[in-house]
Design a protein around this motif. Structure first.
Motif, PDB file in Angstrom:
ATOM      1  N   VAL A 166       0.835  -1.203   0.000  1.00  0.00           N
ATOM      2  CA  VAL A 166       0.000   0.000   0.000  1.00  0.00           C
ATOM      3  C   VAL A 166       0.870   1.254   0.000  1.00  0.00           C
ATOM      4  CG1 VAL A 166      -1.634   1.356   1.351  1.00  0.00           C
ATOM      5  CG2 VAL A 166      -1.989  -1.091   1.093  1.00  0.00           C
ATOM      6  N   ILE A 167       1.872   1.285   0.861  1.00  0.00           N
ATOM      7  CA  ILE A 167       2.757   2.446   0.925  1.00  0.00           C
ATOM      8  C   ILE A 167       3.489   2.634  -0.394  1.00  0.00           C
ATOM      9  CG2 ILE A 167       4.792   3.424   2.048  1.00  0.00           C
ATOM     10  CD1 ILE A 167       3.922   2.031   4.609  1.00  0.00           C
ATOM     11  N   HIS A 168       3.978   1.536  -0.958  1.00  0.00           N
ATOM     12  CA  HIS A 168       4.687   1.609  -2.239  1.00  0.00           C
ATOM     13  C   HIS A 168       3.773   2.190  -3.324  1.00  0.00           C
ATOM     14  CE1 HIS A 168       7.585   0.520  -5.344  1.00  0.00           C
ATOM     15  NE2 HIS A 168       6.583   0.011  -6.037  1.00  0.00           N
ATOM     16  N   THR A 169       2.523   1.742  -3.346  1.00  0.00           N
ATOM     17  CA  THR A 169       1.569   2.232  -4.346  1.00  0.00           C
ATOM     18  C   THR A 169       1.303   3.719  -4.168  1.00  0.00           C
ATOM     19  OG1 THR A 169       0.497   0.070  -4.513  1.00  0.00           O
ATOM     20  CG2 THR A 169      -0.765   1.969  -5.272  1.00  0.00           C
ATOM     21  N   LEU A 170       1.099   4.156  -2.921  1.00  0.00           N
ATOM     22  CA  LEU A 170       0.816   5.565  -2.671  1.00  0.00           C
ATOM     23  C   LEU A 170       2.020   6.443  -2.983  1.00  0.00           C
ATOM     24  CD1 LEU A 170      -1.250   5.337   0.647  1.00  0.00           C
ATOM     25  CD2 LEU A 170      -2.088   5.587  -1.699  1.00  0.00           C
ATOM     26  N   HIS A 171       3.222   5.924  -2.767  1.00  0.00           N
ATOM     27  CA  HIS A 171       4.419   6.687  -3.121  1.00  0.00           C
ATOM     28  C   HIS A 171       4.582   6.782  -4.635  1.00  0.00           C
ATOM     29  CE1 HIS A 171       6.618   6.093   0.997  1.00  0.00           C
ATOM     30  NE2 HIS A 171       5.710   7.050   1.019  1.00  0.00           N
ATOM     31  N   GLN A 172       4.260   5.705  -5.328  1.00  0.00           N
ATOM     32  CA  GLN A 172       4.404   5.690  -6.781  1.00  0.00           C
ATOM     33  C   GLN A 172       3.310   6.503  -7.481  1.00  0.00           C
ATOM     34  OE1 GLN A 172       6.937   4.293  -8.667  1.00  0.00           O
ATOM     35  NE2 GLN A 172       7.917   4.065  -6.670  1.00  0.00           N
ATOM     36  N   ARG A 173       2.176   6.669  -6.817  1.00  0.00           N
ATOM     37  CA  ARG A 173       1.055   7.396  -7.423  1.00  0.00           C
ATOM     38  C   ARG A 173       0.606   8.527  -6.496  1.00  0.00           C
ATOM     39  NH1 ARG A 173      -3.577   3.448  -9.175  1.00  0.00           N
ATOM     40  NH2 ARG A 173      -4.299   5.434 -10.041  1.00  0.00           N
ATOM     41  N   PRO A 174       1.413   9.571  -6.404  1.00  0.00           N
ATOM     42  CA  PRO A 174       1.066  10.680  -5.503  1.00  0.00           C
ATOM     43  C   PRO A 174      -0.200  11.414  -5.915  1.00  0.00           C
ATOM     44  CG  PRO A 174       2.905  11.279  -6.920  1.00  0.00           C
ATOM     45  CD  PRO A 174       2.676   9.818  -7.129  1.00  0.00           C
ATOM     46  N   SER A 175      -0.630  11.251  -7.169  1.00  0.00           N
ATOM     47  CA  SER A 175      -1.856  11.922  -7.614  1.00  0.00           C
ATOM     48  C   SER A 175      -3.085  11.433  -6.862  1.00  0.00           C
ATOM     49  CB  SER A 175      -2.052  11.710  -9.116  1.00  0.00           C
ATOM     50  OG  SER A 175      -2.159  10.328  -9.427  1.00  0.00           O
TER      51      SER A 175
END
Length: 281
Positions: A166-175
């Motif tokens: 989840v953290i990795h996804t949110l970091h990769q997609r800051p939009s």
């Protein structure tokens, strides 16, 4: 006193702004720019490419109507534009924009001013408004999504593999607009750091942290916990956060065409294969 001492490392680890007002303001400005451009372009095209008598000043008098669009967008949840899927943003932008243009046109006709205004201008402005608002929003996100003040801070409950993804996804997609600031987990061996986010203590700290720093989002990333334990967590922390997101066991499943369904009080996830549907579904 012990709780306060335990909270100090967590509070000091918060380095992202917990204010949502800048995000809200910039999204409103993006919408106003998109709507204004659509009106200017429509009036300009009508003035340049048609030779009939035309008074563009009549349309500038309608500028206060822009406020109605902002109100409509706010009502359907387009502000501050955080954690909203592209499909939902397209749907609600289209519906609310269409509604305002319909009300505006009907009002002018009712007041017998329809013959004064060109319907072609409104038709073109309606189409351009939907397109340019979405483009303006995308541009604002691309420009500011990685800024510290953009979006909402989020607390993650669970420092396991799912929490890491989840953290990795949110970091990769800051939009998306959700900034993980803290991770809480009851396992002391997992305390430390997870994808650059501090793991500072047990999940019992969540309500106090939410209250002290006004953190509106929490993500429960513990799909492997027993059902009773998960229900207990939800009952305990649902009132602490205005938004509580639950990551199911289907974390890696594409969520683009998945929607929640209430089946007589039972929560279900519907996966729509749009290519197999006879029409829009």
């Amino acid at each position: 006193m012990q709780l306060n001492r335990t909270l100090q490392p967590a509070l000091s680890a918060l380095s992202i702004s917990t204010r949502s007002s800048p995000t809200f303001i910039f999204m409103v400005m993006a919408d106003l720019v998109g709507l204004s451009l659509s009106g200017v372009i429509s009036v300009y095209i009508r003035q340049v490419f048609f030779e009939e008598q035309f008074n563009p000043l009549l349309y500038w008098q309608l500028a206060p109507v822009l406020g109605l669009f902002v109100v409509a967008y706010a009502v359907v949840g387009l502000y501050p534009g955080v954690a909203i899927s592209p499909i939902d943003e397209l749907r609600w932008t289209s519906l609310s924009t269409t509604l305002i243009y319909f009300v505006l046109t009907a009002t002018l006709l009712f007041r017998r001013e329809g013959e004064v205004y060109d319907r072609g201008v409104f038709l073109l402005a309606w189409i351009l408004s939907i397109v340019l608002v979405l483009i303006s929003r995308a541009l604002v996100r691309s420009m500011f999504a990685r800024r510290r003040w953009w979006g909402y801070p989020v607390i993650l409950l669970g420092a396991g593999k799912t929490g890491e993804m989840v953290i990795h996804t949110l970091h990769q997609r800051p939009s998306i607009g959700l900034k993980p600031v803290l991770v809480l987990d009851d396992d002391p061996e997992k305390h430390g750091w997870l994808e650059g986010v501090p793991v500072v203590g047990g999940v019992a700290l969540a309500p106090e942290l939410a209250r002290r720093r006004h953190i509106p989002y929490a993500i429960v990333a513990m799909p492997g916990v027993p059902r009773d334990r998960l229900l207990s967590l939800l009952e305990r922390y649902a009132t602490a956060f205005p938004h509580l997101l639950i990551i199911p066991d289907l974390f890696e499943f594409s969520s683009l065409w998945v929607s929640a369904k209430d089946m007589g009080g039972v929560l279900g996830l519907e996966v729509r294969q749009r290519l197999l549907l006879p029409g829009p579904g």
